[in-house]
Design an enzyme around this catalytic site. Sequence first.
Site, short mmCIF file in Angstrom:
data_model
loop_
_atom_site.label_atom_id
_atom_site.label_comp_id
_atom_site.label_asym_id
_atom_site.label_seq_id
_atom_site.Cartn_x
_atom_site.Cartn_y
_atom_site.Cartn_z
N LYS A 1 0.84 -1.21 0.00
CA LYS A 1 0.00 0.00 0.00
C LYS A 1 0.87 1.25 0.00
O LYS A 1 0.67 2.16 -0.80
CB LYS A 1 -0.89 0.00 1.25
CG LYS A 1 -1.55 1.34 1.53
CD LYS A 1 -2.42 1.30 2.77
CE LYS A 1 -1.73 1.59 4.07
NZ LYS A 1 -1.44 3.00 4.36
N ASN A 2 1.83 1.29 0.92
CA ASN A 2 2.58 2.53 1.11
C ASN A 2 3.61 2.79 0.02
O ASN A 2 4.24 3.84 0.01
CB ASN A 2 3.23 2.54 2.50
CG ASN A 2 2.18 2.71 3.58
OD1 ASN A 2 1.02 3.05 3.28
ND2 ASN A 2 2.56 2.47 4.82
N ARG B 1 -4.55 9.84 4.23
CA ARG B 1 -3.41 10.66 4.58
C ARG B 1 -2.33 10.70 3.47
O ARG B 1 -1.66 11.70 3.26
CB ARG B 1 -2.85 10.09 5.88
CG ARG B 1 -1.46 10.36 6.20
CD ARG B 1 -1.30 11.68 6.93
NE ARG B 1 0.06 12.09 6.82
CZ ARG B 1 0.56 13.21 7.30
NH1 ARG B 1 -0.21 14.03 7.95
NH2 ARG B 1 1.81 13.51 7.14
N ASP C 1 -4.64 11.81 12.31
CA ASP C 1 -5.04 10.43 12.17
C ASP C 1 -5.56 9.98 13.51
O ASP C 1 -5.41 10.70 14.49
CB ASP C 1 -3.82 9.57 11.80
CG ASP C 1 -4.09 8.73 10.60
OD1 ASP C 1 -5.15 8.09 10.59
OD2 ASP C 1 -3.26 8.73 9.68
N ASP D 1 4.29 0.31 12.30
CA ASP D 1 3.12 -0.42 11.77
C ASP D 1 3.08 -1.88 12.22
O ASP D 1 2.03 -2.51 12.15
CB ASP D 1 3.13 -0.36 10.24
CG ASP D 1 3.01 1.05 9.75
OD1 ASP D 1 1.92 1.61 9.81
OD2 ASP D 1 4.04 1.62 9.34
N1 EPU Z 1 6.59 14.05 11.22
C1 EPU Z 1 6.67 15.39 11.54
N2 EPU Z 1 6.67 16.30 10.52
C2 EPU Z 1 6.59 15.93 9.22
C3 EPU Z 1 6.49 14.57 8.88
C4 EPU Z 1 6.49 13.64 9.92
O1 EPU Z 1 6.76 15.75 12.72
O2 EPU Z 1 6.61 16.81 8.35
C5 EPU Z 1 6.63 13.05 12.30
C6 EPU Z 1 5.32 12.27 12.38
O3 EPU Z 1 4.36 12.94 13.15
C7 EPU Z 1 5.78 10.99 13.02
C8 EPU Z 1 7.18 10.77 12.42
O4 EPU Z 1 7.59 12.06 11.97
O5 EPU Z 1 5.91 11.15 14.41
C9 EPU Z 1 7.24 9.78 11.27
O6 EPU Z 1 6.35 10.15 10.25
P1 EPU Z 1 6.61 9.78 8.71
O7 EPU Z 1 6.59 11.03 7.93
O8 EPU Z 1 7.81 8.89 8.60
O9 EPU Z 1 5.32 8.92 8.38
P2 EPU Z 1 4.35 9.07 7.15
O10 EPU Z 1 5.10 9.24 5.89
O11 EPU Z 1 3.30 10.07 7.47
C10 EPU Z 1 4.32 6.51 6.60
C11 EPU Z 1 3.30 5.44 6.46
C12 EPU Z 1 2.73 5.05 7.82
C13 EPU Z 1 3.89 4.63 8.71
C14 EPU Z 1 4.95 5.73 8.79
C15 EPU Z 1 6.18 5.36 9.57
C16 EPU Z 1 2.32 5.95 4.32
C17 EPU Z 1 1.11 6.35 3.58
N3 EPU Z 1 2.20 5.91 5.64
O12 EPU Z 1 3.65 7.65 7.16
O13 EPU Z 1 1.89 3.94 7.60
O14 EPU Z 1 3.39 4.35 9.99
O15 EPU Z 1 5.38 6.08 7.45
O16 EPU Z 1 6.81 4.28 8.99
O17 EPU Z 1 3.34 5.63 3.74
C18 EPU Z 1 -0.16 2.74 7.59
O18 EPU Z 1 0.23 2.14 6.62
O19 EPU Z 1 -1.22 2.43 8.20
C19 EPU Z 1 0.61 3.87 8.11
C20 EPU Z 1 0.12 4.71 8.99
#
Ligand code: EPU
Length: 422
Positions: free
Chosen positions: A26-27, A96, A120, A308
């Site tokens: 998915k991601n 998201r 979320d 995850d």
């Molecule tokens: N963060 C910030 N500022 C930002 C971006 C992130 O503070 O600009 C913080 C977040 O709040 C969090 C941490 O950094 O505490 C990590 O966030 P990250 O950006 O790595 O996560 P994401 O890209 O929003 C993806 C996956 C998530 C998975 C995370 C961590 C997708 C669509 N989502 O989210 O997957 O948990 O990486 O590996 O790729 C899921 O599949 O259900 C899911 C939530």
Amino acid sequence: MPDLRQALVVRPAGPLAGTVAINGAKNSALKLMAASLLAPGIHTLHNVPAITDVGFMGQLLESMGCSVSTAGSTVTIDVPGDISPVAPYELVEQFRASIAVLGPLLGRCGTAQVALPGGDDFGPRPIDMHLRGLETLGAVFSTAHGYITGQADNLLGERVLLEFPSVGATENIMMAATLAKGVTTIENAAREPEIGDLAAYLGRMGATISGAGTATIVIEGVEQLSAVDHTVVPDRIEAATYLAAVAIAGGELTLAGARPDHMDMLIQKLGDMGMRISPDPDGLWAYVGSRLRSQDVSTLPYPGLATDYKPFLVAMLCLADGVGIVTENLFSGRFRYVDELKRMGADIRTEGHHAVVRGVPRLSGAPVKAHDIRAGAALVVAALAADGETVITESQHIDRGYEDIVGNLRAVGADIERVQIR
Ligand code: EPU
């Protein structure tokens, strides 16, 4: 649209046996679909999971002028010469990952208007690192009426140092940088396998990217990219879900198509808990013949244990022998499903980023609620060892990330069905 009146009913049915085919991630699929905006023409993505979030991303691309069609696990995206660089709230609020269109739109159109994604269920999801990185390349942002508008007449390659290896920020900056002038270096970049998959796709499209999978990614901007075919990397989180299923129900499963090399830390942790897991010519083989031993768990960016995986590990610890201390280092609110597991008889105490899980021999079926994709799937696997019937409502959250969790589990011996509720 998902049917909000559906629920999953699970009853215990003894050890599992057989093979589950793991779908594309998915991601990764969602980001590759967003990346297709970078080049006009017909993109073909194979091994795309048939999940609700992919449907939403298809609708988002269509709202920008693309034509999206699906045949089995192949998604074809026809990206026109002119796209409308607007991501409307009605679609962004659904999932998201929609924020992944920001970088491609800025790279391709020099402008983007994207509704703010919001939080979320497991906590706030800021995008400050995405914006700061894109600003470093020359984008200028303003916010009004719930939308963020970016302007980037001339993106220039630069050094971007991320405060935290954010997956989404790394991806957005990487995608925008492919069409910037000059060289962009992302330091403290995320190293997840899905980042490698995105780099491979962009590379096929004509981008020059090195270092994906390491903490330093270098992108040399090019004039233009072209549409290509690509096969999505297998979903390591889906594979982890079925590993947890066999861990909890016992038995033996082959996960066809899984990539053990993407799941090293998880496999090591599950081995410490007493699971037998080995690579198989088809993917991954796993066997559990007795009660697992508790272990402590701490989430970290890749190659650490993914956040995850955590709901599944907590579900396993609920039934393991001993006490496990779980520490969440990524998303502060990601323990909400614990209350649902407690309704099933789990012995868990949470304190801030920590949970102390004392294993009990059996859980007890109860009505519970799926709060997000992984939390919902964790309730499904926990229910495999819960006496009586577990009814999981709001199962539409699970469908956002799983193509056929019901069919897959039934095929290996689980007693699970989807029902309509009033
Ligand atoms: N963060 C910030 N500022 C930002 C971006 C992130 O503070 O600009 C913080 C977040 O709040 C969090 C941490 O950094 O505490 C990590 O966030 P990250 O950006 O790595 O996560 P994401 O890209 O929003 C993806 C996956 C998530 C998975 C995370 C961590 C997708 C669509 N989502 O989210 O997957 O948990 O990486 O590996 O790729 C899921 O599949 O259900 C899911 C939530």
